[in-house]
Design an enzyme around this catalytic site. Structure first.
Site, mmCIF file in Angstrom:
data_model
loop_
_atom_site.group_PDB
_atom_site.id
_atom_site.type_symbol
_atom_site.label_atom_id
_atom_site.label_comp_id
_atom_site.label_asym_id
_atom_site.label_seq_id
_atom_site.Cartn_x
_atom_site.Cartn_y
_atom_site.Cartn_z
ATOM 1 N N GLU A 150 -15.906 3.587 3.921
ATOM 2 C CA GLU A 150 -14.517 3.864 3.553
ATOM 3 C C GLU A 150 -14.519 4.760 2.330
ATOM 4 O O GLU A 150 -15.455 4.704 1.523
ATOM 5 C CB GLU A 150 -13.775 2.551 3.248
ATOM 6 C CG GLU A 150 -13.548 1.727 4.496
ATOM 7 C CD GLU A 150 -12.834 0.404 4.255
ATOM 8 O OE1 GLU A 150 -12.040 0.313 3.313
ATOM 9 O OE2 GLU A 150 -13.089 -0.530 5.023
ATOM 10 N N HIS A 173 -13.664 -2.287 6.800
ATOM 11 C CA HIS A 173 -12.438 -2.959 7.263
ATOM 12 C C HIS A 173 -12.632 -3.672 8.613
ATOM 13 O O HIS A 173 -13.397 -3.222 9.463
ATOM 14 C CB HIS A 173 -11.357 -1.879 7.408
ATOM 15 C CG HIS A 173 -9.979 -2.409 7.605
ATOM 16 N ND1 HIS A 173 -9.373 -2.447 8.841
ATOM 17 C CD2 HIS A 173 -9.089 -2.930 6.725
ATOM 18 C CE1 HIS A 173 -8.147 -2.946 8.708
ATOM 19 N NE2 HIS A 173 -7.955 -3.244 7.437
ATOM 20 N N ASN A 189 0.812 -1.219 0.000
ATOM 21 C CA ASN A 189 0.000 0.000 0.000
ATOM 22 C C ASN A 189 0.848 1.272 0.000
ATOM 23 O O ASN A 189 0.360 2.341 0.314
ATOM 24 C CB ASN A 189 -0.924 -0.010 1.217
ATOM 25 C CG ASN A 189 -1.735 -1.284 1.302
ATOM 26 O OD1 ASN A 189 -2.335 -1.712 0.312
ATOM 27 N ND2 ASN A 189 -1.734 -1.927 2.453
ATOM 28 N N SER A 226 -10.772 -1.389 0.557
ATOM 29 C CA SER A 226 -9.399 -1.893 0.491
ATOM 30 C C SER A 226 -9.217 -3.120 -0.391
ATOM 31 O O SER A 226 -8.142 -3.323 -0.934
ATOM 32 C CB SER A 226 -8.903 -2.191 1.904
ATOM 33 O OG SER A 226 -9.761 -3.113 2.552
ATOM 34 N N HIS A 239 -7.116 4.223 2.073
ATOM 35 C CA HIS A 239 -6.560 4.000 0.729
ATOM 36 C C HIS A 239 -6.798 5.158 -0.242
ATOM 37 O O HIS A 239 -6.343 5.107 -1.374
ATOM 38 C CB HIS A 239 -7.116 2.709 0.139
ATOM 39 C CG HIS A 239 -6.750 1.507 0.958
ATOM 40 N ND1 HIS A 239 -5.556 0.850 0.804
ATOM 41 C CD2 HIS A 239 -7.400 0.893 1.971
ATOM 42 C CE1 HIS A 239 -5.498 -0.155 1.673
ATOM 43 N NE2 HIS A 239 -6.598 -0.136 2.403
ATOM 44 N N ASP A 253 -13.457 6.239 6.598
ATOM 45 C CA ASP A 253 -12.071 5.791 6.756
ATOM 46 C C ASP A 253 -11.411 5.828 5.379
ATOM 47 O O ASP A 253 -11.754 5.045 4.494
ATOM 48 C CB ASP A 253 -12.085 4.368 7.341
ATOM 49 C CG ASP A 253 -10.681 3.804 7.557
ATOM 50 O OD1 ASP A 253 -9.703 4.364 7.011
ATOM 51 O OD2 ASP A 253 -10.574 2.786 8.268
ATOM 52 N N LYS A 261 -0.223 3.912 4.698
ATOM 53 C CA LYS A 261 -0.371 3.503 3.300
ATOM 54 C C LYS A 261 0.362 4.474 2.370
ATOM 55 O O LYS A 261 1.566 4.430 2.301
ATOM 56 C CB LYS A 261 -1.828 3.261 3.019
ATOM 57 C CG LYS A 261 -2.155 1.963 3.789
ATOM 58 C CD LYS A 261 -3.479 1.505 4.005
ATOM 59 C CE LYS A 261 -3.395 0.250 4.864
ATOM 60 N NZ LYS A 261 -4.646 -0.067 5.511
HETATM 61 C C1 LIG Z 1 -5.093 -0.605 6.646
HETATM 62 C C2 LIG Z 1 -6.407 -0.128 7.121
HETATM 63 C C3 LIG Z 1 -6.596 0.222 8.455
HETATM 64 C C4 LIG Z 1 -5.538 -0.007 9.490
HETATM 65 O O1 LIG Z 1 -4.532 0.942 9.399
HETATM 66 P P1 LIG Z 1 -3.100 0.653 10.071
HETATM 67 O O2 LIG Z 1 -2.490 1.980 10.152
HETATM 68 O O3 LIG Z 1 -2.417 -0.303 9.160
HETATM 69 O O4 LIG Z 1 -3.371 0.034 11.406
HETATM 70 C C5 LIG Z 1 -7.805 0.774 8.820
HETATM 71 N N1 LIG Z 1 -8.791 0.939 7.935
HETATM 72 C C6 LIG Z 1 -8.658 0.579 6.649
HETATM 73 C C7 LIG Z 1 -9.787 0.806 5.709
HETATM 74 C C8 LIG Z 1 -7.466 0.026 6.196
HETATM 75 O O5 LIG Z 1 -7.326 -0.340 4.928
#
Ligand SMILES: *Cc1c(COP(=O)(O)O)cnc(C)c1O
Length: 378
Positions: free
Chosen positions: A173, A122, A36, A177, A205, A202, A236
């Protein structure tokens, strides 16, 4: 005697990553289309130098929680820059994206509130919801008619006293992801306004990739919407580590006092915060990086006659678990690292290759990969 291994046994394969989008696995150098680090920032000289300087000046670790002695002055600098970049009143940085989701869901949402969550959110959000004990319902992925039906039902069945006490939170999101598709934020925010709900998005990505790096909300022109709470991670596209939320001063203040995953964990190592500041500066000063990764993704999809990509993530659905693993192995034999994603990370029967683009990839490697992948694209 050992029992037969379950088909989905997971392993900790050793992989070493290198600058330029390469990885070393089983002593072989592979072109890495699996992680990522969308902009290649984890190896960018500016980030590496920021980390080196900060380690020398401030040491390796934070020593304690942010609420004790672990609140290094670099945090304030990072949070101020992030809030400005994202168009938010304030920001708060957690130890990771996972910790941020635990903290935001459990710290902002009360027992009497209601959560409506996209079916594909997620795992960290799912766990955060379960831990909170808050009532929740899932809506079909990106299905705004279904979301509205659920909102409508809540408004019809709630008593007046409930409506006053209870808040509705919609969890989604920016970019999903495992599918790489985006959420319809404008439509969702229209519903949020109509039913007096808040949207927590969230953008793990989307941040750094969409909207010239500013994220999914900026890309869809809703960054300043008052019903939107923007969250994400520095792990990421920013190539480093640490989760964040952008929200109002009141909400941030509330989280500082209530988010257990902020209070009861050690602050980030100052060098990691320094890397995040450097990453933000890169996003601001070089928006071409975000454009480059999206143009790589578009190029790859064109070669395969796939629909235009919505993000840097391009899934190629294979179906069966064994077939997806075999496809991944075949690509590895040809010099490409592409992971197979299987249930329970994705629904049964949709095991897939998850191909991720990075600004550091070369067009010729993208072309070679497209030729190899063609036979799995129907
Ligand atoms: C990767 C991810 C997380 C977790 O993030 P980290 O910093 O790796 O703990 C949370 N939400 C989503 C949508 C993700 O893809």
């Amino acid at each position: 005697m050992m029992a037969a291994l379950p088909a989905r046994r997971r392993e900790r394969t050793e992989i070493q990553r290198f600058a330029g989008g390469y990885a070393l696995k089983n002593s072989r150098r592979l072109v890495n289309f699996s992680d990522n680090d969308y902009l290649g920032l984890s190896f960018h000289p500016k980030l590496v130098e920021a980390v080196r300087k900060a380690v020398q000046q401030y040491g390796a670790g934070a020593g304690a929680s942010r609420l004790v002695t672990g609140n290094h002055p670099l945090y304030a600098e990072l949070e101020k820059a992030l809030a400005a970049f994202k168009g938010a009143e304030d920001a708060l940085v957690f130890g990771s994206g996972f910790l941020m989701n635990l903290g935001v869901v459990n710290g902002l949402i009360n027992k009497d509130d209601i959560i409506l969550a996209d079916k594909l959110i997620h795992a960290s959000l799912v766990d955060a919801i379960k831990l909170s004990g808050v009532k929740f319902q899932r809506f079909h992925h990106n299905d705004m008619a279904h979301l509205e039906a659920l909102l409508q039902k809540i408004s019809e069945t709630s008593t007046t006293t409930q409506v006053v006490a209870q808040k509705i939170y919609i969890l989604t999101e920016g970019v999903f992801s495992m599918d790489g598709d985006t959420a319809p934020l404008s439509e969702m925010l229209v519903l949020a306004e109509k039913y007096n709900a808040a949207v927590i998005m969230d953008d793990a990505h989307g941040f750094g990739v969409l909207g010239q790096g500013r994220g999914s909300a900026a890309a869809q022109n809703v960054a300043l919407h008052p019903n939107l709470i923007k969250t994400g991670t520095f792990s990421k596209a920013c190539g480093s580590y640490g989760g964040y939320i952008c929200a109002t001063k009141n909400q941030i203040e509330h989280l500082v006092n209530n988010a257990r995953s902020l209070i009861y964990t050690t602050g980030l190592p100052p060098a990691v915060i320094a890397a995040n500041i450097a990453a933000l500066e890169m996003l601001e000063s070089e928006p071409e990086l975000a454009e480059k990764v999206m143009s790589h993704a578009a190029f790859f999809c064109e070669l395969l006659n796939l629909p235009a990509p919505q993000s840097a993530i391009i899934p190629v659905i294979i179906g069966g678990d064994a077939e997806a693993l075999a496809a991944s192995q075949e690509l590895e034999d040809a010099g490409f690292l592409v992971s197979a994603i299987r249930p329970p990370t994705v629904p049964r029967g949709t095991s897939r290759l998850r191909i991720t683009m990075s600004a550091v990839h070369s067009r010729s490697d993208i072309e070679k990969l497209a030729i190899l992948v063609r036979k799995w694209v129907s």
